[in-house]
Write a protein that holds these residues in place. Sequence first.
Motif, short mmCIF file in Angstrom:
data_model
loop_
_atom_site.label_atom_id
_atom_site.label_comp_id
_atom_site.label_asym_id
_atom_site.label_seq_id
_atom_site.Cartn_x
_atom_site.Cartn_y
_atom_site.Cartn_z
N THR A 165 51.22 41.76 31.34
CA THR A 165 50.13 40.99 31.96
C THR A 165 50.20 40.99 33.48
O THR A 165 49.24 40.61 34.15
CB THR A 165 50.13 39.55 31.45
N ALA A 166 51.32 41.43 34.06
CA ALA A 166 51.40 41.52 35.52
C ALA A 166 50.38 42.51 36.06
O ALA A 166 49.94 42.42 37.21
CB ALA A 166 52.81 41.94 35.94
N LEU A 167 49.95 43.43 35.21
CA LEU A 167 48.99 44.45 35.64
C LEU A 167 47.60 43.87 35.90
O LEU A 167 46.78 44.50 36.58
CB LEU A 167 48.89 45.56 34.59
N VAL A 168 47.32 42.68 35.35
CA VAL A 168 46.01 42.06 35.57
C VAL A 168 46.12 40.77 36.38
O VAL A 168 45.18 39.98 36.42
CB VAL A 168 45.30 41.80 34.22
N ASN A 169 47.23 40.60 37.05
CA ASN A 169 47.40 39.40 37.89
C ASN A 169 46.65 39.50 39.21
O ASN A 169 46.29 38.50 39.81
CB ASN A 169 48.88 39.14 38.16
N SER A 170 46.44 40.74 39.68
CA SER A 170 45.71 40.95 40.93
C SER A 170 45.01 42.29 40.87
O SER A 170 45.43 43.20 40.15
CB SER A 170 46.65 40.91 42.14
N ASP A 171 43.93 42.39 41.64
CA ASP A 171 43.17 43.63 41.67
C ASP A 171 44.00 44.76 42.26
O ASP A 171 43.91 45.91 41.83
CB ASP A 171 41.89 43.44 42.48
N GLN A 172 44.83 44.44 43.24
CA GLN A 172 45.66 45.47 43.88
C GLN A 172 46.64 46.09 42.89
O GLN A 172 46.81 47.31 42.85
CB GLN A 172 46.41 44.87 45.07
N VAL A 173 47.28 45.23 42.10
CA VAL A 173 48.23 45.75 41.10
C VAL A 173 47.49 46.54 40.03
O VAL A 173 47.93 47.61 39.60
CB VAL A 173 49.03 44.59 40.47
N PHE A 174 46.34 46.02 39.60
CA PHE A 174 45.57 46.70 38.56
C PHE A 174 45.12 48.09 39.00
O PHE A 174 45.25 49.06 38.25
CB PHE A 174 44.34 45.87 38.18
#
Length: 408
Positions: A165-174
């Motif tokens: 779920t860390a992948l959808v915590n911020s737009d930058q990470v996503f």
Amino acid sequence: KIIAKTVPVDSAITFDLSNGINTSIVGVLDDPIFGKTIAETYIDLHISTNEIPEFQYLEDGIVKFAELDSAVLILAVDPETFYGDSMINHEVQVDLLANELTFKDTIYTTFQPEPLLLLSRGNYVPLRNDTLNVIEEGDTILTSYTDMARFTMDFNFFNELIQDTALVNSDQVFTSYAPGLRVSSDPEGSSLWGVDFERTAEFPFNSILMYYKRGDQSKSYRIFVDGDRHMYIKHDYTGSLVEEFLNDEEKGDSLLFLQGLAGTEIELDIPVLGDPAFSEFLINKAEIEFFVLEDESNEIYPPIERIILERYNEEGDIIETEDVFLAFQVLSDDSFDGKLSETEINGVTIRKYTAAMSVHALRMFSKDNPDTRLRIRADNKIARPNRSIIFGPGHYTYPMKFKLTYSK
């Protein structure tokens, strides 16, 4: 006399800091007259930080993960872009891009970003009868959506968003995980269709919808297919009729070839525009008129709806004529015209273009040694694939004409 020739175009701008494309084309045209045209669409992916997916939850003190049902790419389709044989099947391929389309400079149609991973391969026929019925969360009203193309995406790739779920915590990470998409097509014949980005804000268009279950609840999560977008276009005139006419003024005297999607344009030289004698007269009206060759290919390849006149400035750059600028920025666009219309000559109905150039002619007559060249291109030349075959200035029945009305 008008000197005319068909000229190829090296490239066209799809993005700069002031403009972007609202429609992007996908598919392949294989036209014996204009050759082969390949068009691919590239799109950024983004998530909303205001919408937090419920991919993990507590149940009886135990952390559980939601179960992904499917991920579906839904693209808004612009029916006005259907071109060629719209009844044939497209094998559409959707790839993950290796890098983001974060543009900081001018981007041209020759730029082809690198794909990284196949995410979907499916069939699509560009018809208007595909309908999606949706009942949104918390609502009871069934809403029907049309003009779309849908493709099932790779399960494992999107399931990773649930597992990490860390992948959808911020737009930058996503976007580091999912920078963007390439949409390409291998049609069974000659056919194009286009993605309409003006409908991005309207749910569910231009989205990847992840359908998942959280216990007994069915939910969805939207990934936005928007932001920067780009279109790669490649023209190959090898073996086509157009190839014989490129940069040839002698052949251009009889036939000329005009194409959208950054295809061929027409270059003219009207020497009378450099005649200083006309500077003594009052220019009442100046226009150029030319006619479309009607043949059976126009049934699946309709001609261009509107043309634009361009000129060469002092630096040698190609820019719109003064008449075009005034029509679209100050006056009514009808004052320029340039639209495809019908007329009757000797009992024969034929289509033609008429374009105003009074202001341009007046400017030319008032200059010393003016550049008397002009260019004719398709209006909206990136987003519309139409093409026209034009009778040249030397045609015996329907010659291209420069018309000038003047008085003392």
